[in-house]
Design an enzyme around this catalytic site. Structure first.
Site, PDB file in Angstrom:
ATOM      1  N   SER A 105      28.628  81.673  35.921  1.00 23.55           N
ATOM      2  CA  SER A 105      28.112  82.917  35.514  1.00 23.55           C
ATOM      3  C   SER A 105      26.593  83.066  35.246  1.00 23.55           C
ATOM      4  O   SER A 105      25.966  82.622  36.329  1.00 23.55           O
ATOM      5  CB  SER A 105      29.012  83.643  34.173  1.00 23.55           C
ATOM      6  OG  SER A 105      28.451  84.838  33.927  1.00 23.55           O
ATOM      7  N   ASP A 143      36.212  89.643  40.587  1.00 27.10           N
ATOM      8  CA  ASP A 143      35.344  89.350  39.482  1.00 27.10           C
ATOM      9  C   ASP A 143      34.501  90.656  39.005  1.00 27.10           C
ATOM     10  O   ASP A 143      33.971  91.123  39.633  1.00 27.10           O
ATOM     11  CB  ASP A 143      34.204  88.353  39.812  1.00 27.10           C
ATOM     12  CG  ASP A 143      33.620  87.568  38.613  1.00 27.10           C
ATOM     13  OD1 ASP A 143      33.408  88.393  37.770  1.00 27.10           O
ATOM     14  OD2 ASP A 143      33.229  86.646  38.591  1.00 27.10           O
ATOM     15  N   HIS A 176      36.990  86.416  36.212  1.00 31.84           N
ATOM     16  CA  HIS A 176      35.714  85.976  36.295  1.00 31.84           C
ATOM     17  C   HIS A 176      35.543  84.228  36.033  1.00 31.84           C
ATOM     18  O   HIS A 176      35.734  83.591  35.320  1.00 31.84           O
ATOM     19  CB  HIS A 176      35.095  86.327  35.097  1.00 31.84           C
ATOM     20  CG  HIS A 176      33.520  86.006  34.863  1.00 31.84           C
ATOM     21  ND1 HIS A 176      32.684  86.160  36.255  1.00 31.84           N
ATOM     22  CD2 HIS A 176      32.628  85.474  33.705  1.00 31.84           C
ATOM     23  CE1 HIS A 176      31.523  85.820  35.272  1.00 31.84           C
ATOM     24  NE2 HIS A 176      31.473  85.389  34.157  1.00 31.84           N
TER      25      HIS A 176
END
Length: 521
Positions: free
Chosen positions: A239, A462, A489
């Site tokens: 991320s 995602d 995710h």
């Protein structure tokens, strides 16, 4: 929009200068000095070659979640890395970075650093939670697993802290949904007060806030690389951690060994574009959840899932639901839903929470919101929210054009109708507009010159970092894209054999998967 309460300011702690002291180990402490290794910038030799004092980790765990993750683990050890507060003044004040290690069991290649994203999440806690899966993979024999809390975060000292636990609880009930001129003015005053409190309540004050960005985190990571004895960096970033990895590669291309960037942030997008893209991602995931929920039965959502969800949640604006001595607010219900949409493994909990809300109860949704905001049962919060804001406010360009803000708000509501609160789009300046220090972050397409091909992993479903961002980042960095077809995710080292095998092979022998490789759960 950052919606925060106006509260009393805290007097900052006095600044002090610290030095790196090396010597004999105390009982229970193991001293190591494998560095310096690789390239060492002039003037930073004492940091790059510093001695590390490894010890058990209980004193590093300061929150409920960190105590659960690594506070009592006996197979990990922790240390503090000293780095300059301001790299332009390496002989002035220093701060420390919390570091956790699980040692490799075989013929070691080096260290594997990981960052779980946020910004604001604890890399120490993330690494500790990964040990079980990690030790089963071939990586466990070849790399020490290293988790670090970026500067100002978690066990790193000083931590950025703006609100107390009770103030954060109160803020969750302060919706700031009024987009009338008076409502906008009130919200902006609260955001201004929050920015002031972050500076006043953090040691070194504005100097700490000015050096909280990704620009400085990657320099800390290079110091850590050298102090661990690695000439080049091996790293997995999830991320926001992909932004750290990208900027590290741009800043130190000669020091890159192997980087996996999973759940990519697209550095070429501005804040508005990123916000709208994320709204589309969460709407797509919400639609998939709603379809699953209806197929399972006992679903609180009808055929029009967006309308059903709003019918359930909008009454919370006027009347929060009591949960013991607390209340479930509209903000909490939205936060809980976003938390559950990060992975289909949490969908059953969201289904339960919406069923409870339909019956006038809010226990599960409040618990999901607490998980997202990292609140323990005693009412203590980690620094994740304050750190998120502190990094964002120096990483990203300030948005002060109110016409542009209204346009983004319109696009956001159109992209994610399940999140439409029923109010006209507003244009309140967020806390970053009042931040006391300038932006230091890089913007635009990253420069790939001198960077070896990296591995970018992107998941089709995602919600937080949509698939297209990974496609774009792989192109921008002239790197290899690995596609995972799933609803979550990030994915690496989470039990998907196809993805894990490709990533492990790359990290160990630097062989990238074939172009166009796709994996499914």
């Amino acid at each position: 929009m950052v919606r925060l309460l106006s509260v009393l300011l805290v007097i900052p702690l006095l600044a002090s200068c610290t030095t790196i002291i090396e010597g004999a180990a105390k009982p229970g402490v193991s001293l190591e000095k494998p560095g310096p290794a690789g390239t060492v910038p002039a003037g930073l030799e004492k940091f790059y070659g510093q001695q590390l004092a490894w010890q058990e980790c209980s004193s590093f765990a300061t929150t409920g979640s960190s105590k659960d993750a690594y506070g009592s683990k006996r197979d990990v050890e922790c240390t503090r890395l000293q780095v300059p507060l301001d790299y332009a003044k390496p002989d002035a004040d220093t701060i420390t970075i919390g570091v956790l290690r699980w040692k490799a069991t075989g013929q070691k290649i080096g260290s594997l650093l990981i960052n779980p994203g946020g910004p604001g999440a604890s890399g120490m806690a993330a690494a500790a939670s990964m040990v079980g899966e990690y030790r089963k993979s071939e990586l466990g024999g070849r790399f020490d697993l290293i988790g670090f809390d970026p500067r100002g975060i978690g066990a790193s000292e000083p931590a950025v802290r703006c609100l107390t636990g009770p103030e954060r609880d109160a803020d969750r009930l302060d919706l700031d949904l009024d987009t009338s001129p008076a409502g906008i003015a009130q919200t902006e005053q609260e955001n201004k007060a929050y920015a002031e409190k972050c500076s006043a309540g953090t040691k070194f004050g504005a100097s700490m806030l000015a050096n909280m960005g990704t620009r400085d985190v990657v320099k800390d990571m290079d110091v850590l690389r050298s102090a661990l004895g690695d000439a080049k960096l091996s790293y997995v970033g999830y991320s926001y951690g992909t932004r750290i990895g990208t900027e590290y590669a741009e800043t130190f291309p000669q020091n890159v060994r192997a980087l996996i960037l999973d759940g990519a942030v697209d550095p070429a997008q501005d804040q508005g574009q990123s916000t709208v893209a994320q709204a589309r991602g969460f709407q797509r995931s919400f639609d998939e959840f709603a379809k699953w929920c209806r197929e399972k039965g006992d679903c609180a959502l009808g055929d029009d899932a967006n309308a059903s969800f709003r019918q359930l949640t909008l009454p919370l604006i006027e009347k929060p639901v009591a949960v013991g001595n607390r209340k479930l607010s509209y903000n909490d219900a939205i936060t809980a839903t976003i938390q559950a949409l990060y992975s289909e493994q949490l969908w059953p909990l969201l289904q339960q929470g919406l069923e409870e809300l339909k019956a006038g109860k809010g226990t599960m949704l409040l618990r999901l919101a607490d998980i997202y905001l990292d609140r323990d049962e005693q009412g203590n919060y980690s620094t994740i929210t304050d750190a998120f804001n502190a990094v964002h406010c120096v990483d990203d360009a300030r948005v002060t054009d109110k016409n542009a803000m209204v346009e983004v708000a319109k696009q956001y509501k159109a992209a994610a109708p399940f999140l439409d609160d029923g109010n006209p789009p507003g244009a309140a300046l967020d806390a970053c507009a009042f931040w006391p220090v300038p932006v230091t972050g890089r913007t635009g397409v990253p420069k790939a010159d001198g960077i070896p091909p990296l591995l970018v992993i992107s998941t089709t479903g995602d919600p937080a970092t949509p698939y297209e961002a990974g496609v774009n980042l792989a192109k921008q960095l002239n790197s290899r894209l690995l596609t995972f077809e799933g609803e979550q995710h990030t994915v690496f080292l989470q039990g998907v054999q196809c993805v894990d095998a490709a990533g492990v092979k790359y990290l160990i022998d630097q062989t990238l998967p074939a172009d166009g490789t796709r994996c499914a759960s």
